[in-house]
Design an enzyme around this catalytic site. Structure first.
Site, PDB file in Angstrom:
ATOM      1  N   GLU A 372     -33.531  33.040 -30.338  1.00  0.00           N
ATOM      2  CA  GLU A 372     -32.581  32.520 -31.321  1.00  0.00           C
ATOM      3  C   GLU A 372     -33.019  31.123 -31.735  1.00  0.00           C
ATOM      4  OE1 GLU A 372     -28.451  32.290 -30.157  1.00  0.00           O
ATOM      5  OE2 GLU A 372     -27.855  31.477 -32.116  1.00  0.00           O
ATOM      6  N   ASN A 430     -29.247  31.708 -37.367  1.00  0.00           N
ATOM      7  CA  ASN A 430     -27.817  31.540 -37.627  1.00  0.00           C
ATOM      8  C   ASN A 430     -27.602  31.292 -39.111  1.00  0.00           C
ATOM      9  OD1 ASN A 430     -26.385  31.418 -34.896  1.00  0.00           O
ATOM     10  ND2 ASN A 430     -28.197  30.134 -34.618  1.00  0.00           N
ATOM     11  N   GLU A 461     -27.515  36.010 -37.648  1.00  0.00           N
ATOM     12  CA  GLU A 461     -26.267  35.937 -36.887  1.00  0.00           C
ATOM     13  C   GLU A 461     -25.168  35.341 -37.763  1.00  0.00           C
ATOM     14  OE1 GLU A 461     -26.630  34.042 -33.093  1.00  0.00           O
ATOM     15  OE2 GLU A 461     -28.355  35.267 -32.490  1.00  0.00           O
ATOM     16  N   ASP A 491     -21.741  37.089 -34.284  1.00  0.00           N
ATOM     17  CA  ASP A 491     -21.852  35.987 -33.316  1.00  0.00           C
ATOM     18  C   ASP A 491     -20.470  35.552 -32.832  1.00  0.00           C
ATOM     19  OD1 ASP A 491     -23.084  34.070 -31.796  1.00  0.00           O
ATOM     20  OD2 ASP A 491     -23.830  32.870 -33.477  1.00  0.00           O
ATOM     21  N   GLU A 548     -23.807  35.944 -24.248  1.00  0.00           N
ATOM     22  CA  GLU A 548     -24.319  34.575 -24.387  1.00  0.00           C
ATOM     23  C   GLU A 548     -23.765  33.723 -23.263  1.00  0.00           C
ATOM     24  OE1 GLU A 548     -24.871  32.640 -28.417  1.00  0.00           O
ATOM     25  OE2 GLU A 548     -22.976  33.709 -28.643  1.00  0.00           O
TER      26      GLU A 548
HETATM   27  P1  C2E Z   1     -24.436  29.529 -31.277  1.00  0.00           P
HETATM   28  O1  C2E Z   1     -25.009  30.296 -32.407  1.00  0.00           O
HETATM   29  O2  C2E Z   1     -23.349  30.206 -30.510  1.00  0.00           O
HETATM   30  O3  C2E Z   1     -25.635  29.133 -30.350  1.00  0.00           O
HETATM   31  C1  C2E Z   1     -25.577  29.078 -28.958  1.00  0.00           C
HETATM   32  C2  C2E Z   1     -25.284  27.702 -28.487  1.00  0.00           C
HETATM   33  O4  C2E Z   1     -24.995  27.718 -27.103  1.00  0.00           O
HETATM   34  C3  C2E Z   1     -26.464  26.772 -28.627  1.00  0.00           C
HETATM   35  O5  C2E Z   1     -25.920  25.484 -28.829  1.00  0.00           O
HETATM   36  C4  C2E Z   1     -27.117  26.860 -27.275  1.00  0.00           C
HETATM   37  O6  C2E Z   1     -27.900  25.741 -26.960  1.00  0.00           O
HETATM   38  C5  C2E Z   1     -25.915  26.939 -26.388  1.00  0.00           C
HETATM   39  N1  C2E Z   1     -26.193  27.663 -25.147  1.00  0.00           N
HETATM   40  C6  C2E Z   1     -27.066  28.659 -24.914  1.00  0.00           C
HETATM   41  N2  C2E Z   1     -26.999  29.093 -23.652  1.00  0.00           N
HETATM   42  C7  C2E Z   1     -26.032  28.349 -23.045  1.00  0.00           C
HETATM   43  C8  C2E Z   1     -25.494  28.336 -21.698  1.00  0.00           C
HETATM   44  O7  C2E Z   1     -25.872  29.080 -20.829  1.00  0.00           O
HETATM   45  N3  C2E Z   1     -24.509  27.435 -21.459  1.00  0.00           N
HETATM   46  C9  C2E Z   1     -24.063  26.588 -22.398  1.00  0.00           C
HETATM   47  N4  C2E Z   1     -23.112  25.717 -22.094  1.00  0.00           N
HETATM   48  N5  C2E Z   1     -24.538  26.574 -23.689  1.00  0.00           N
HETATM   49  C10 C2E Z   1     -25.523  27.461 -23.984  1.00  0.00           C
HETATM   50  P2  C2E Z   1     -26.462  24.554 -29.951  1.00  0.00           P
HETATM   51  O8  C2E Z   1     -27.928  24.673 -30.103  1.00  0.00           O
HETATM   52  O9  C2E Z   1     -25.889  23.210 -29.688  1.00  0.00           O
HETATM   53  O10 C2E Z   1     -25.825  25.142 -31.265  1.00  0.00           O
HETATM   54  C11 C2E Z   1     -24.463  25.110 -31.483  1.00  0.00           C
HETATM   55  C12 C2E Z   1     -24.091  25.952 -32.653  1.00  0.00           C
HETATM   56  O11 C2E Z   1     -24.584  25.407 -33.870  1.00  0.00           O
HETATM   57  C13 C2E Z   1     -24.666  27.346 -32.603  1.00  0.00           C
HETATM   58  O12 C2E Z   1     -23.858  28.142 -31.789  1.00  0.00           O
HETATM   59  C14 C2E Z   1     -24.627  27.754 -34.048  1.00  0.00           C
HETATM   60  O13 C2E Z   1     -23.342  28.205 -34.396  1.00  0.00           O
HETATM   61  C15 C2E Z   1     -24.850  26.443 -34.764  1.00  0.00           C
HETATM   62  N6  C2E Z   1     -26.258  26.357 -35.207  1.00  0.00           N
HETATM   63  C16 C2E Z   1     -27.343  25.947 -34.544  1.00  0.00           C
HETATM   64  N7  C2E Z   1     -28.435  26.003 -35.322  1.00  0.00           N
HETATM   65  C17 C2E Z   1     -28.030  26.476 -36.514  1.00  0.00           C
HETATM   66  C18 C2E Z   1     -28.693  26.781 -37.761  1.00  0.00           C
HETATM   67  O14 C2E Z   1     -29.919  26.643 -37.948  1.00  0.00           O
HETATM   68  N8  C2E Z   1     -27.919  27.264 -38.786  1.00  0.00           N
HETATM   69  C19 C2E Z   1     -26.568  27.464 -38.620  1.00  0.00           C
HETATM   70  N9  C2E Z   1     -25.874  27.949 -39.659  1.00  0.00           N
HETATM   71  N10 C2E Z   1     -25.936  27.199 -37.475  1.00  0.00           N
HETATM   72  C20 C2E Z   1     -26.654  26.711 -36.432  1.00  0.00           C
HETATM   73 CA    CA Z   2     -25.809  32.113 -32.741  1.00  0.00          CA
HETATM   74 CA    CA Z   3     -22.770  32.244 -30.277  1.00  0.00          CA
END
Ligand code: C2E
Ligand code: CA
Ligand code: CA
Length: 596
Positions: A372, A430, A461, A491, A548
């Protein structure tokens, strides 16, 4: 000799009540301009009539009463609004002049010759007319005379503008400007611990500008005067109104240093929300009234006007229509504004933004099915800004499309590189709800072609909320995306309130159970039960189920027993920089799988 004439609010132009505060101002250089016009055209009477109804008179010597009690003839106001020169050689042939007398001379002498030339500000805004009059008719007006009148009108325009600077008055509303507001504020704070300051936004800036574009300046000027008039009617008699922006007024509330009277503010908002009849066109505004208590100490170096404007701006969006300045909210807005400009720059320069990749593994055989892509923003001074912070910002600032395009290009380029290196992995991107339009399909197709990757290696997603938002059209777009071969994941499942059967209508391929349930599994039997039953249901409906937020070995073992197909989370791998992915793929720790 010159006097300014007070005019009754006529049918054409209502003069804002209370504008008497600035009546004393003259137009710098008007005497000289008028003398020039009087001499070049050989007329005894010259008048500068501004379209707010104020008028300045010059007579070649005869006695002019200091205050002429008669209302200005409506004809002058009509001329003041003309955009072109008017010449009436003999008024006897013109009905409109029937009862116009040489003003303000002896009532018996009728005007027989009249000519006027519109007066503009330096920015081309028409503000009135310069009129010349005589008791004798003419045979002709020579070109040299017309040119002299034009020159004099241009000079008069410069004089009015100059008066704006000197007297700090606005040429349209005749209200004093920002500098005068500060002087007044300083005077109020002399000997007072604090005072309330009020700001009134006529309408959101874009709406107001659209109104000016559609209707023209004559209407917007009239509207401003009408708003000023209503506001002045509401203000206590000893308070002055100032024009502090193109469509923004302010005042110091005298003696109100205690509590503010909320009922009175509701009254003002209600009055300003009443439709305005703007030259026959009813208009409803979206006013915002802001309030700020200013202490004397804050005057030095502070910017009370900016602060109270931030409150009036916020108030426009509120139900109540007025708001007291809120420091925390202002700070958030400032931060947000700063970040938005920075994000826009980051999106064009593309050096601060990066994608990290978090692997997803198959619970049957432990193979890495895909990664991802997660956006990262390394800001030069603020450090790492999490997507949780800037995605919402991009959404609100209209930058989402650019961000998604960047992620699509960057991610597919990386996927193509890994595939060329022999890694048989897929990529998940995403996508936000604003991306889910008709052109997403063509954007995907051309990105796939550009990077030479088949789109069946890509999955998009969408959050549960996005998918349930638009249903029919959404389904249509999603089907077109499926036609390209790309997968679709639901998602954060469980954070919305949709039922699985409704989601089944969507052509999605996999479903990701939200990490909030998964992370709670270790401690809460309840969460574990939710994950178990959702996984089972989703699996039976034909989705590939992904869990997840698998953070611990304990949770991992738990989901292994459930109807889940894949897992993602810190226990398996954290999001990794692209460069670390090949090594992780080659050397990753062995996890138990269903097949051993
Ligand atoms: P998401 O799509 O639900 O992505 C998963 C988030 O959970 C990611 O946070 C990831 O680093 C974190 N994560 C993964 N495994 C674990 C775990 O075991 N424990 C915990 N506590 N966290 C975990 P991240 O990278 O901070 O991204 C947050 C959200 O931001 C993402 O949630 C997604 O909705 C959005 N996002 C990130 N990159 C993009 C992008 O390029 N475009 C769009 N539209 N949204 C993005
Ligand atoms: Ca996601
Ligand atoms: Ca998610």
């Amino acid at each position: 000799m010159r006097t300014t004439t007070g005019i009754d609010p006529g049918p054409v132009m209502a003069r804002p009540a209370g504008a008497t505060a600035v009546d004393g101002f003259s137009v710098p250089g008007f005497d000289a301009v008028a003398r020039l016009a009087a001499r070049s055209l050989g007329v005894p009477l010259v008048s500068l009539v501004l379209n707010d109804g104020s008028a300045y008179w010059f007579t070649g010597g005869s006695g002019v009463p200091a205050h002429d009690p008669r209302p200005l003839h409506p004809l002058y106001l009509e001329m003041a609004h003309r955009l072109t020169a008017q010449v009436v050689l003999d008024t006897r042939h013109d009905e409109r002049f029937r009862d116009v007398v040489l003003h303000p001379e002896a009532a018996s002498a009728p005007v027989r010759f009249f000519a006027s030339e519109p007066v503009f500000t330096l920015t081309g805004q028409q503000i009135g007319a310069l009129c010349v009059m005589d008791a004798a008719p003419r045979e002709e007006l020579r070109e040299a005379e017309r040119a002299a009148l034009r020159d004099a009108a241009a000079l008069a325009g410069a004089g009015v503008v100059l008066r704006g600077y000197l007297g700090r008055t606005d040429p349209v509303t005749q209200l004093p400007h920002r500098n005068a507001f500060f002087e007044d504020l300083r005077a109020h704070l002399d000997g007072m611990p604090d005072v309330w300051v009020i700001a009134i936004d006529v309408a959101p800036v874009q709406r107001f500008n659209a109104f000016v574009r559609a209707m023209g300046h004559v209407y917007s000027d009239e509207l401003l005067r009408a708003v000023a008039g209503r506001t002045q009617g509401w203000l206590p008699p000893d308070a002055h109104l100032y024009q502090v922006g193109a469509a923004r007024f302010a005042a110091v509330l005298p003696g109100r240093h205690g509590q503010i009277d909320t009922a009175r503010l509701d009254e003002l908002v209600a009055q300003l929300r009443q439709p305005f009849d703007c030259l026959g066109i009813p208009l409803t505004l979206q006013p915002g009234v802001g309030l700020l208590k200013v202490a004397a100490a804050e005057l030095r170096g502070g910017d009370p006007l900016r602060l109270v404007m931030s409150a009036s701006h916020a108030a426009q969006q509120s139900v109540r229509g007025w708001a007291v300045y809120d420091r925390a909210q202002d700070e958030r807005h400032r931060q947000e504004f700063f970040l938005v400009t920075e994000l826009a720059a980051a999106l064009t320069e593309r050096t601060e933004l990066d994608l990290y990749y978090q692997p997803r593994v198959d619970l049957d055989d432990g193979r890495c099915t895909g990664l991802e892509a997660l956006a990262r923003w390394q800001h030069p001074t603020l450090g790492l800004i999490s997507p949780g912070h800037f995605i919402g910002l991009a959404e609100r600032a209209g930058l989402m499309r650019a961000l998604t395009q960047w992620a699509l290009d960057h991610g597919l380029a990386q996927l193509a590189a890994w595939r060329r290196a022999g890694h048989d992995v897929a990529l998940s991107l995403n996508v936000s709800s604003t991306d889910l339009g008709a052109d997403l399909v063509s954007r995907l197709r051309s990105a796939g072609e550009r990077h030479g990757v088949a789109l069946d290696a890509l999955e998009l997603e969408f959050t549960e909320g996005t998918l349930m938002e638009h249903s029919e059209t959404t389904r249509h777009h999603l089907e077109a995306i499926r036609q390209l071969g790309a997968g679709i994941a639901i998602d954060d499942f469980g954070t919305g309130y949709s039922n699985l059967a409704a989601l089944r209508q969507m052509p999605a391929t996999s479903l990701k159970i939200d990490q909030s349930f998964v992370r709670g599994m270790g401690a809460s039997e309840h969460d574990a039960a939710i994950v178990r039953s959702v996984a089972e249901l989703a699996h039976n409906l034909g989705f590939r189920v992904v869990v997840e937020g698998v953070e611990t070995a304990h949770i991992y073992r738990n989901v292994l027993e459930m109807a889940c197909d894949e897992a993602q989370g810190f226990h398996i791998a954290r999001p990794l920089p692209a460069a670390e992915v090949p090594r992780w793929l080659a050397e990753r720790p062995v996890l138990p799988t269903r097949r051993g």
